[in-house]
Design a protein around this motif. Structure first.
Motif, PDB file in Angstrom:
ATOM      1  N   PRO A 153       0.832  -1.186   0.000  1.00  0.00           N
ATOM      2  CA  PRO A 153       0.000   0.000   0.000  1.00  0.00           C
ATOM      3  C   PRO A 153       0.868   1.237   0.000  1.00  0.00           C
ATOM      4  CG  PRO A 153       0.049  -0.988   2.165  1.00  0.00           C
ATOM      5  CD  PRO A 153       0.744  -1.943   1.222  1.00  0.00           C
ATOM      6  N   ASP A 154       0.371   2.331  -0.523  1.00  0.00           N
ATOM      7  CA  ASP A 154       1.186   3.526  -0.626  1.00  0.00           C
ATOM      8  C   ASP A 154       1.471   4.153   0.722  1.00  0.00           C
ATOM      9  OD1 ASP A 154       1.402   3.728  -3.557  1.00  0.00           O
ATOM     10  OD2 ASP A 154      -0.755   3.826  -3.425  1.00  0.00           O
ATOM     11  N   SER A 155       0.704   3.759   1.759  1.00  0.00           N
ATOM     12  CA  SER A 155       1.001   4.242   3.097  1.00  0.00           C
ATOM     13  C   SER A 155       2.317   3.690   3.604  1.00  0.00           C
ATOM     14  CB  SER A 155      -0.120   3.842   4.059  1.00  0.00           C
ATOM     15  OG  SER A 155      -0.278   2.448   4.077  1.00  0.00           O
ATOM     16  N   ALA A 156       2.871   2.653   2.901  1.00  0.00           N
ATOM     17  CA  ALA A 156       4.122   2.051   3.337  1.00  0.00           C
ATOM     18  C   ALA A 156       5.342   2.729   2.749  1.00  0.00           C
ATOM     19  CB  ALA A 156       4.152   0.567   2.963  1.00  0.00           C
ATOM     20  N   ILE A 157       5.150   3.774   1.935  1.00  0.00           N
ATOM     21  CA  ILE A 157       6.293   4.489   1.376  1.00  0.00           C
ATOM     22  C   ILE A 157       7.108   5.097   2.514  1.00  0.00           C
ATOM     23  CG2 ILE A 157       6.981   6.442  -0.070  1.00  0.00           C
ATOM     24  CD1 ILE A 157       4.555   5.961  -1.741  1.00  0.00           C
ATOM     25  N   PHE A 170      10.623  10.576  -7.435  1.00  0.00           N
ATOM     26  CA  PHE A 170      11.238  11.796  -7.942  1.00  0.00           C
ATOM     27  C   PHE A 170      11.680  12.732  -6.825  1.00  0.00           C
ATOM     28  CE2 PHE A 170       8.153  10.264 -11.076  1.00  0.00           C
ATOM     29  CZ  PHE A 170       8.983  10.080 -12.180  1.00  0.00           C
ATOM     30  N   ASN A 171      11.094  12.589  -5.629  1.00  0.00           N
ATOM     31  CA  ASN A 171      11.485  13.467  -4.533  1.00  0.00           C
ATOM     32  C   ASN A 171      11.673  12.717  -3.214  1.00  0.00           C
ATOM     33  OD1 ASN A 171       8.870  13.035  -3.466  1.00  0.00           O
ATOM     34  ND2 ASN A 171       8.058  14.809  -4.548  1.00  0.00           N
ATOM     35  N   GLY A 172      11.596  11.385  -3.228  1.00  0.00           N
ATOM     36  CA  GLY A 172      11.811  10.595  -2.032  1.00  0.00           C
ATOM     37  C   GLY A 172      10.563  10.213  -1.282  1.00  0.00           C
ATOM     38  N   SER A 173       9.480  10.963  -1.459  1.00  0.00           N
ATOM     39  CA  SER A 173       8.235  10.652  -0.755  1.00  0.00           C
ATOM     40  C   SER A 173       7.090  10.362  -1.716  1.00  0.00           C
ATOM     41  CB  SER A 173       7.845  11.819   0.162  1.00  0.00           C
ATOM     42  OG  SER A 173       7.585  12.983  -0.584  1.00  0.00           O
ATOM     43  N   ASP A 174       7.373  10.281  -2.999  1.00  0.00           N
ATOM     44  CA  ASP A 174       6.345   9.950  -3.993  1.00  0.00           C
ATOM     45  C   ASP A 174       6.693   8.623  -4.654  1.00  0.00           C
ATOM     46  OD1 ASP A 174       8.567  10.772  -5.411  1.00  0.00           O
ATOM     47  OD2 ASP A 174       7.409  11.753  -6.987  1.00  0.00           O
ATOM     48  N   ARG A 175       5.777   8.110  -5.485  1.00  0.00           N
ATOM     49  CA  ARG A 175       6.037   6.857  -6.185  1.00  0.00           C
ATOM     50  C   ARG A 175       5.207   6.766  -7.458  1.00  0.00           C
ATOM     51  NH1 ARG A 175       5.061   0.643  -4.101  1.00  0.00           N
ATOM     52  NH2 ARG A 175       3.013   1.449  -3.594  1.00  0.00           N
ATOM     53  N   LEU A 176       5.873   6.484  -8.545  1.00  0.00           N
ATOM     54  CA  LEU A 176       5.211   6.122  -9.798  1.00  0.00           C
ATOM     55  C   LEU A 176       5.395   4.622  -9.963  1.00  0.00           C
ATOM     56  CD1 LEU A 176       3.832   6.754 -12.524  1.00  0.00           C
ATOM     57  CD2 LEU A 176       6.124   7.100 -13.483  1.00  0.00           C
ATOM     58  N   ARG A 177       4.289   3.894  -9.959  1.00  0.00           N
ATOM     59  CA  ARG A 177       4.368   2.440  -9.999  1.00  0.00           C
ATOM     60  C   ARG A 177       3.876   1.913 -11.345  1.00  0.00           C
ATOM     61  NH1 ARG A 177       1.581  -2.181  -6.076  1.00  0.00           N
ATOM     62  NH2 ARG A 177       2.971  -3.867  -6.730  1.00  0.00           N
ATOM     63  N   ILE A 178       4.694   1.046 -11.950  1.00  0.00           N
ATOM     64  CA  ILE A 178       4.319   0.344 -13.177  1.00  0.00           C
ATOM     65  C   ILE A 178       4.554  -1.141 -12.927  1.00  0.00           C
ATOM     66  CG2 ILE A 178       4.705   0.076 -15.648  1.00  0.00           C
ATOM     67  CD1 ILE A 178       5.922   2.871 -15.667  1.00  0.00           C
ATOM     68  N   LEU A 179       3.469  -1.906 -12.923  1.00  0.00           N
ATOM     69  CA  LEU A 179       3.559  -3.345 -12.693  1.00  0.00           C
ATOM     70  C   LEU A 179       3.248  -4.082 -13.990  1.00  0.00           C
ATOM     71  CD1 LEU A 179       3.842  -5.646 -10.534  1.00  0.00           C
ATOM     72  CD2 LEU A 179       1.344  -5.619 -10.399  1.00  0.00           C
ATOM     73  N   LEU A 180       4.205  -4.844 -14.470  1.00  0.00           N
ATOM     74  CA  LEU A 180       4.017  -5.671 -15.662  1.00  0.00           C
ATOM     75  C   LEU A 180       3.833  -7.109 -15.222  1.00  0.00           C
ATOM     76  CD1 LEU A 180       6.884  -4.177 -17.873  1.00  0.00           C
ATOM     77  CD2 LEU A 180       4.484  -3.487 -17.812  1.00  0.00           C
ATOM     78  N   ARG A 240       2.379  12.712  -1.421  1.00  0.00           N
ATOM     79  CA  ARG A 240       1.978  13.115  -0.080  1.00  0.00           C
ATOM     80  C   ARG A 240       1.631  14.597  -0.069  1.00  0.00           C
ATOM     81  NH1 ARG A 240       3.176   9.822   4.262  1.00  0.00           N
ATOM     82  NH2 ARG A 240       4.387   7.951   3.799  1.00  0.00           N
ATOM     83  N   PRO A 241       0.352  14.951  -0.055  1.00  0.00           N
ATOM     84  CA  PRO A 241       0.002  16.368   0.054  1.00  0.00           C
ATOM     85  C   PRO A 241       0.330  16.936   1.433  1.00  0.00           C
ATOM     86  CG  PRO A 241      -1.969  15.004   0.119  1.00  0.00           C
ATOM     87  CD  PRO A 241      -0.834  14.094  -0.210  1.00  0.00           C
ATOM     88  N   ILE A 242       0.242  16.087   2.470  1.00  0.00           N
ATOM     89  CA  ILE A 242       0.667  16.424   3.824  1.00  0.00           C
ATOM     90  C   ILE A 242       1.417  15.219   4.375  1.00  0.00           C
ATOM     91  CG2 ILE A 242      -1.200  18.065   4.260  1.00  0.00           C
ATOM     92  CD1 ILE A 242      -2.729  15.911   5.707  1.00  0.00           C
ATOM     93  N   PRO A 243       2.235  15.397   5.427  1.00  0.00           N
ATOM     94  CA  PRO A 243       3.111  14.299   5.864  1.00  0.00           C
ATOM     95  C   PRO A 243       2.395  13.005   6.223  1.00  0.00           C
ATOM     96  CG  PRO A 243       3.815  16.366   6.846  1.00  0.00           C
ATOM     97  CD  PRO A 243       2.525  16.650   6.159  1.00  0.00           C
ATOM     98  N   ASP A 244       1.169  13.074   6.744  1.00  0.00           N
ATOM     99  CA  ASP A 244       0.512  11.853   7.204  1.00  0.00           C
ATOM    100  C   ASP A 244      -0.569  11.354   6.259  1.00  0.00           C
ATOM    101  OD1 ASP A 244      -1.201  13.922   7.619  1.00  0.00           O
ATOM    102  OD2 ASP A 244      -1.415  13.652   9.788  1.00  0.00           O
ATOM    103  N   PHE A 261      -7.063   7.592  -1.232  1.00  0.00           N
ATOM    104  CA  PHE A 261      -6.229   8.274  -0.253  1.00  0.00           C
ATOM    105  C   PHE A 261      -6.216   7.491   1.054  1.00  0.00           C
ATOM    106  CE2 PHE A 261     -10.219  10.172   1.245  1.00  0.00           C
ATOM    107  CZ  PHE A 261     -10.022  10.232   2.620  1.00  0.00           C
ATOM    108  N   ASP A 262      -5.137   7.658   1.792  1.00  0.00           N
ATOM    109  CA  ASP A 262      -4.937   6.979   3.074  1.00  0.00           C
ATOM    110  C   ASP A 262      -4.411   8.026   4.048  1.00  0.00           C
ATOM    111  OD1 ASP A 262      -4.109   5.457   5.254  1.00  0.00           O
ATOM    112  OD2 ASP A 262      -3.465   3.775   4.014  1.00  0.00           O
TER     113      ASP A 262
END
Length: 531
Positions: free
Chosen positions: A39-43, A217-227, A272-276, A327-328
């Motif tokens: 889940p993206d909350s695990a970034i 791209f900035n350490g707290s985001d993720r672009l995921r491509i699953l093949l 992450r629009p805000i830290p949490d 969102f989470d």
């Protein structure tokens, strides 16, 4: 060795080593394990260091903590420790080189201040004697440590020169399985009474393979491509042939629903629009990756494989890959989390024609037509909200609501999901759902769902996982003359960090809600390779 104030780093390092080595016992971080549909909350959280002047400023440090006095001295006497922007110290996690550099820099700055303001007024003679003694006793260790750091830096340089990408991490997974099964009686019929087969299915070999590319791209985001690709969808296993409608199919067989064709299994961007809080948007997301998770029954490559045990079966009429957003939000220093997902089943279709894809296996039974308005806000869409209360790692309760339009007809479902660890090795868990599906082929329906089980960690071997569960995926008196009941037991045995082997058995009674269907029994040997 004579102490000299023109070498301030000696004082800083010595003071830090003195408190660390004499008052704090090192705690080593546990090795990380890879999760499949993370889940993206695990970034990983990236926080800005925050200067503190008192140990009371840390919300997660208590007077009863074993290292409280050492931490208090380092902060209030020497002012050499910084915290995180959310006012936490996070003393149980490993220290990164960047964080150590930040602490060391703080100490160096502090020593410079002491020199300017007459260091003799701040440091006692006893302190200086201790510093000199430490420098002598640890001279050899510091020299050895410097050599090890140089070796690590050389190795890191080589790895960076040969890495896959500076921004993208590549991982993968392969599931190989052998499956077979049969049934009692003369034949198996569907929920409508139509004959499915009179013969036991043949033994099959099935697979699923996936390559996962995660770019930040900035350490707290993720672009995921699953093949990913798979063998033959729901029909590559005995349960999928004998009972394909009410969730008996092996879950990893229908994720992805392919027949040897490589495709894009997931495509979305998380930030992450805000830290949490994390927000995900994309043309290919899966609702079950964000809500209804459970530590003991959520991932078919790790625990149960019966689809109706992986998720609340009636909560997700749209279960495939669809366009949408999620969102989470986990407010800081609270045991609560709020999640929400919206998906449109036919978002890529601007017309009102064509087959709607990504629907759960029970939807064609309820609605004979499989066409509807397309687009991002067409008449086949689903919104899900989940509220979680998790006061500790041992307990979590999740309340859920799912609603929307299904082929121009309204549906609403309420659910609950819980897990309780009774000890480090024993846990109980379960789900319940109550739904309202209108204007179906059988009239207005109120199906119910439940499953419950017991999980065993480290059974016979550290890292192993075992479980047994039972459930009824679609309780509805207007369909059939009985209620289908599913059972499954598995034992997940780790061979090493990258290979796990799992034998499992499924038992299905009153399949398709028909009491004239004999008991179905299937067995699977699942092997998972992660890299």
């Amino acid at each position: 060795m004579t102490l000299s104030f023109n070498k301030p780093w000696q004082i800083a390092i010595s003071l830090f080593l003195f408190h660390f080595l004499t008052q704090v016992t090192p705690v080593f971080a546990e090795p990380l394990t890879r999760s499949d549909q993370l889940p993206d909350s695990a970034i990983a959280e990236m926080s800005t260091p925050k200067e503190v002047t008192s140990v009371d400023q840390f919300t997660d440090v208590q007077v009863t903590d074993w290292a409280f006095q050492a931490l208090q001295s380092l902060i209030e006497r020497h002012r050499c420790i910084t915290g995180y922007s959310d006012s936490t110290f996070r003393g149980s996690r490993a220290l990164t080189r960047y964080e150590f550099a930040n602490i060391l820099n703080s100490c160096l700055n502090r020593v410079n201040e002491l020199i300017v303001t007459k260091v003799a007024d701040e440091l006692t003679q006893e302190d200086l004697i201790v510093v000199e003694k430490l420098q002598k006793e640890f001279a050899q260790e510091l020299t050895t440590l410097r050599g090890r750091v140089d070796t690590l830096e050389a190795g890191t340089t080589q790895l960076e020169a040969n890495q896959f990408s500076t921004t993208t991490k590549l991982s993968g997974q392969v599931i190989l399985a052998v499956n077979g099964g049969g049934f009692e009686g003369d034949r198996i019929v569907s929920a409508t009474g139509a004959e499915i087969t009179r013969n036991d299915p043949n033994i099959t070999s099935l697979y699923r393979a996936a390559l996962d590319l995660n770019t930040s791209f900035n350490g707290s985001d993720r672009l995921r491509i699953l093949l990913d690709t798979g063998s033959n969808g729901s029909r590559d296993n005995a349960a999928g042939v004998l009972e394909p409608v009410f969730g008996s199919v092996l879950d990893f067989s229908v994720k992805p629903p392919s027949d040897g064709n490589l495709g894009v299994g997931m495509l979305y961007y998380t930030f992450r629009p805000i830290p949490d809080m994390t927000v995900s948007v994309g043309p290919n997301i899966r609702t079950t990756a964000y809500v209804d998770r459970n530590s003991y029954a959520s991932l078919s490559f790790r625990d149960f494989t019966t689809q109706a045990f992986i998720n609340n079966f009636i909560l997700f009429p749209i279960v495939g890959l669809r366009a949408g957003a999620a969102f989470d939000w986990k407010p800081q220093a609270t045991p609560f989390s709020i999640r929400a997902v919206y998906v449109a089943a036919n978002a890529e279709n601007p017309s009102n024609q064509g087959i709607v894809r990504g629907l759960s296996s029970f939807v064609p039974l309820l609605y004979s037509t499989n066409a509807g308005a397309g687009g991002l806000f067409g008449d086949t869409y689903q919104g899900i909200a989940e509220f979680e209360y998790a006061p500790s790692k041992a307990l979590a309760v999740r309340l859920q609501y799912s609603g929307g339009q299904m082929l121009s007809n309204r549906f609403d479902v309420f659910g609950v999901n819980f897990e309780l660890a009774l000890s480090d090795k024993l846990a109980v868990f379960g789900r319940y759902g109550y739904g309202d599906y209108s204007n179906t082929t059988f009239g207005d329906l109120n199906p119910q769902y439940w499953m419950a089980g017991v999980g065993f960690r480290d059974l016979l071997k550290r890292g192993a996982l075992a479980g047994i569960a039972a459930g009824q995926p679609f309780i509805e008196g207007n369909i059939g003359n009985a209620t289908q009941t599913n059972f499954e037991a598995f034992y997940n045995l780790p061979i090493n960090d990258h290979i796990r082997v799992t034998p499992l058995i499924q038992v299905i009674t009153n399949a398709a809600n028909q009491d004239n269907n004999g008991t179905i029994t299937t067995g699977t040997l699942r092997t998972v390779f992660s890299f």
